[in-house]
Design an enzyme around this catalytic site. Structure first.
Site, PDB file in Angstrom:
ATOM      1  N   HIS A 110      -1.466   1.633  -4.287  1.00  0.00           N
ATOM      2  CA  HIS A 110      -1.801   3.061  -4.131  1.00  0.00           C
ATOM      3  C   HIS A 110      -0.867   3.952  -4.924  1.00  0.00           C
ATOM      4  O   HIS A 110      -0.756   5.133  -4.656  1.00  0.00           O
ATOM      5  CB  HIS A 110      -1.798   3.439  -2.643  1.00  0.00           C
ATOM      6  CG  HIS A 110      -2.862   2.702  -1.867  1.00  0.00           C
ATOM      7  ND1 HIS A 110      -2.805   2.528  -0.509  1.00  0.00           N
ATOM      8  CD2 HIS A 110      -3.974   2.068  -2.280  1.00  0.00           C
ATOM      9  CE1 HIS A 110      -3.867   1.829  -0.105  1.00  0.00           C
ATOM     10  NE2 HIS A 110      -4.591   1.528  -1.169  1.00  0.00           N
ATOM     11  N   GLN A 114       0.851  -1.205   0.000  1.00  0.00           N
ATOM     12  CA  GLN A 114       0.000   0.000   0.000  1.00  0.00           C
ATOM     13  C   GLN A 114       0.882   1.248   0.000  1.00  0.00           C
ATOM     14  O   GLN A 114       0.396   2.362  -0.056  1.00  0.00           O
ATOM     15  CB  GLN A 114      -0.892   0.003   1.249  1.00  0.00           C
ATOM     16  CG  GLN A 114      -1.799  -1.212   1.353  1.00  0.00           C
ATOM     17  CD  GLN A 114      -2.429  -1.317   2.718  1.00  0.00           C
ATOM     18  OE1 GLN A 114      -3.582  -0.875   2.929  1.00  0.00           O
ATOM     19  NE2 GLN A 114      -1.714  -1.873   3.669  1.00  0.00           N
ATOM     20  N   CYS A 126       0.339  15.673 -14.948  1.00  0.00           N
ATOM     21  CA  CYS A 126      -0.590  16.792 -15.187  1.00  0.00           C
ATOM     22  C   CYS A 126      -1.957  16.204 -15.486  1.00  0.00           C
ATOM     23  O   CYS A 126      -2.108  15.360 -16.379  1.00  0.00           O
ATOM     24  CB  CYS A 126      -0.116  17.625 -16.382  1.00  0.00           C
ATOM     25  SG  CYS A 126      -1.342  18.871 -16.854  1.00  0.00           S
ATOM     26  N   CYS A 128      -3.047  17.623 -19.254  1.00  0.00           N
ATOM     27  CA  CYS A 128      -2.471  17.203 -20.557  1.00  0.00           C
ATOM     28  C   CYS A 128      -1.667  15.917 -20.425  1.00  0.00           C
ATOM     29  O   CYS A 128      -1.028  15.474 -21.362  1.00  0.00           O
ATOM     30  CB  CYS A 128      -1.568  18.318 -21.096  1.00  0.00           C
ATOM     31  SG  CYS A 128      -0.009  18.469 -20.189  1.00  0.00           S
ATOM     32  N   CYS A 155       1.025  23.272 -19.854  1.00  0.00           N
ATOM     33  CA  CYS A 155      -0.327  23.828 -20.071  1.00  0.00           C
ATOM     34  C   CYS A 155      -0.868  24.551 -18.845  1.00  0.00           C
ATOM     35  O   CYS A 155      -2.040  24.904 -18.783  1.00  0.00           O
ATOM     36  CB  CYS A 155      -1.280  22.692 -20.461  1.00  0.00           C
ATOM     37  SG  CYS A 155      -1.701  21.647 -19.043  1.00  0.00           S
ATOM     38  N   GLY A 175       3.192  -4.770   8.873  1.00  0.00           N
ATOM     39  CA  GLY A 175       3.034  -3.331   9.137  1.00  0.00           C
ATOM     40  C   GLY A 175       1.840  -2.680   8.487  1.00  0.00           C
ATOM     41  O   GLY A 175       1.956  -1.638   7.844  1.00  0.00           O
ATOM     42  N   SER A 176       0.657  -3.312   8.674  1.00  0.00           N
ATOM     43  CA  SER A 176      -0.547  -2.659   8.167  1.00  0.00           C
ATOM     44  C   SER A 176      -1.677  -2.837   9.177  1.00  0.00           C
ATOM     45  O   SER A 176      -1.812  -3.883   9.801  1.00  0.00           O
ATOM     46  CB  SER A 176      -0.985  -3.258   6.815  1.00  0.00           C
ATOM     47  OG  SER A 176      -2.204  -2.631   6.398  1.00  0.00           O
ATOM     48  N   SER A 177      -2.530  -1.815   9.293  1.00  0.00           N
ATOM     49  CA  SER A 177      -3.698  -1.925  10.187  1.00  0.00           C
ATOM     50  C   SER A 177      -4.825  -2.672   9.479  1.00  0.00           C
ATOM     51  O   SER A 177      -5.838  -2.996  10.084  1.00  0.00           O
ATOM     52  CB  SER A 177      -4.163  -0.512  10.585  1.00  0.00           C
ATOM     53  OG  SER A 177      -4.505   0.227   9.403  1.00  0.00           O
ATOM     54  N   ASN A 195       2.772  -7.119  13.087  1.00  0.00           N
ATOM     55  CA  ASN A 195       2.296  -5.743  13.229  1.00  0.00           C
ATOM     56  C   ASN A 195       2.393  -5.306  14.676  1.00  0.00           C
ATOM     57  O   ASN A 195       2.271  -6.127  15.592  1.00  0.00           O
ATOM     58  CB  ASN A 195       0.833  -5.632  12.747  1.00  0.00           C
ATOM     59  CG  ASN A 195       0.453  -4.183  12.468  1.00  0.00           C
ATOM     60  OD1 ASN A 195       1.131  -3.487  11.719  1.00  0.00           O
ATOM     61  ND2 ASN A 195      -0.612  -3.721  13.128  1.00  0.00           N
TER      62      ASN A 195
END
Ligand code: APR
Ligand code: ZN
Length: 259
Positions: free
Chosen positions: A127, A107, A135, A138, A163, A200-202, A226
């Site tokens: 993610h 993530q 941009c 463009c 642009c 290491g993720s909730s 974790n």
């Protein structure tokens, strides 16, 4: 669920890795805190200091003030460019070197798995990645170095040089779709693996947090490393409360001993 002290759990996790034919490692911000990047929901995390509602794609597009705040946060972290992988990242890169890793689903947007030596084609970044700024008008792309120079020159909200359109980091904001090809690949690998290792993720943000469920439904083992609870704790075969750097280095050392 395997019980016992930390070392016993790490040894049991190493045994599962040695017996696995298809290991998927799933990482979150908790693996990068030891590289100096704050996480989101741990103590002192970003969402304890900023309001996530301020960082939806709608707000980013509609309000210059939100864009100014977002760029300020990113430049505070030096746009991640000077951060280095830590022992947790290197341990996972070693698993690939030992031929024991199917892929990493992350993530994180910090590019630290690739910097630690994992092959980019084995890292699925749900993610996005902070390396590119795009941009929205463009589609011109800029490297993070180009934008950092503009921001360091005192510009608060950088615009497209071609642009004058709105520039946005190539990362997924709340309310935005995840890159479909990456999401499909990550889902497939999760459904096909025989061992799913979370580091290491909730595990609270969807659809990323569905990956461990797909793995469990496919009969895979589930190991969670974790600090703090996750909604999957009761379904983990091994639950290890500890710092990712310490735990993963010890785990890979045990795998090496068992080879
Ligand atoms: N070792 C192990 N665990 C750690 C460490 C560490 N060194 N440091 C922090 N943690 C734990 C925290 O306690 C927390 O439970 O890692 C977990 C990180 O959870 P979050 O901060 O919620 O990060 P993550 O799960 O990656 O968030 C998912 O939410 O805001 C969005 O897009 C953002 O990708 C992010 C997503
Ligand atoms: Zn443009």
């Amino acid at each position: 669920m395997v019980v016992g002290d930390l070392d016993a759990k790490i040894a049991a996790a190493a045994e599962m890795i040695l017996a696995s034919r298809s290991l998927v490692v799933f990482t979150g911000a908790g693996i990068s805190t030891e590289s100096g990047i704050p996480d989101f929901r741990g103590p002192g995390g970003i969402w304890t200091r900023f309001d996530p509602d301020d960082f939806t794609i709608q707000k980013f597009l509609s309000s210059r003030e939100t864009r100014r705040k977002q760029w300020k946060i990113l430049i505070e972290g030096d746009l991640f460019s000077s951060v280095k992988p830590n022992r947790g990242h290197y341990a996972i890169a070693q698993l690939e070197g030992m031929g024991r890793l199917d892929c990493i689903i992350t993530q994180n947007i910090d590019n630290l798995h690739q910097k630690a030596g994992n092959s980019p084609d084995r890292v699925f970044e749900l993610h996005g990645n902070m390396q590119w700024i795009r941009c929205l008008d463009c589609d011109e792309r800029y490297t993070v170095e180009q934008i950092r120079e503009i921001l360091k020159g005192g510009v608060e909200v950088p615009e497209c040089e071609k642009c004058h359109g709105t520039l946005k980091p190539d990362v997924v904001f709340f309310g935005e779709m995840l890159p479909p090809d990456v999401l499909n690949a990550a889902t497939e690998h999760s459904m096909r693996c025989d061992l799913f290792l979370v580091v290491g993720s909730s595990l609270v943000v969807h659809p990323a947090a569905l990956m461990p469920a797909y793995a469990k439904e496919a009969g895979a083992g589930l190991i969670i490393v974790n600090i703090g609870d996750t909604p999957y704790d009761s379904r983990a075969d091994i639950l290890i409360e500890g710092k990712a750097g310490d735990v993963m280095s010890k785990m890979v050392e045990k795998v090496r001993e068992g080879e």
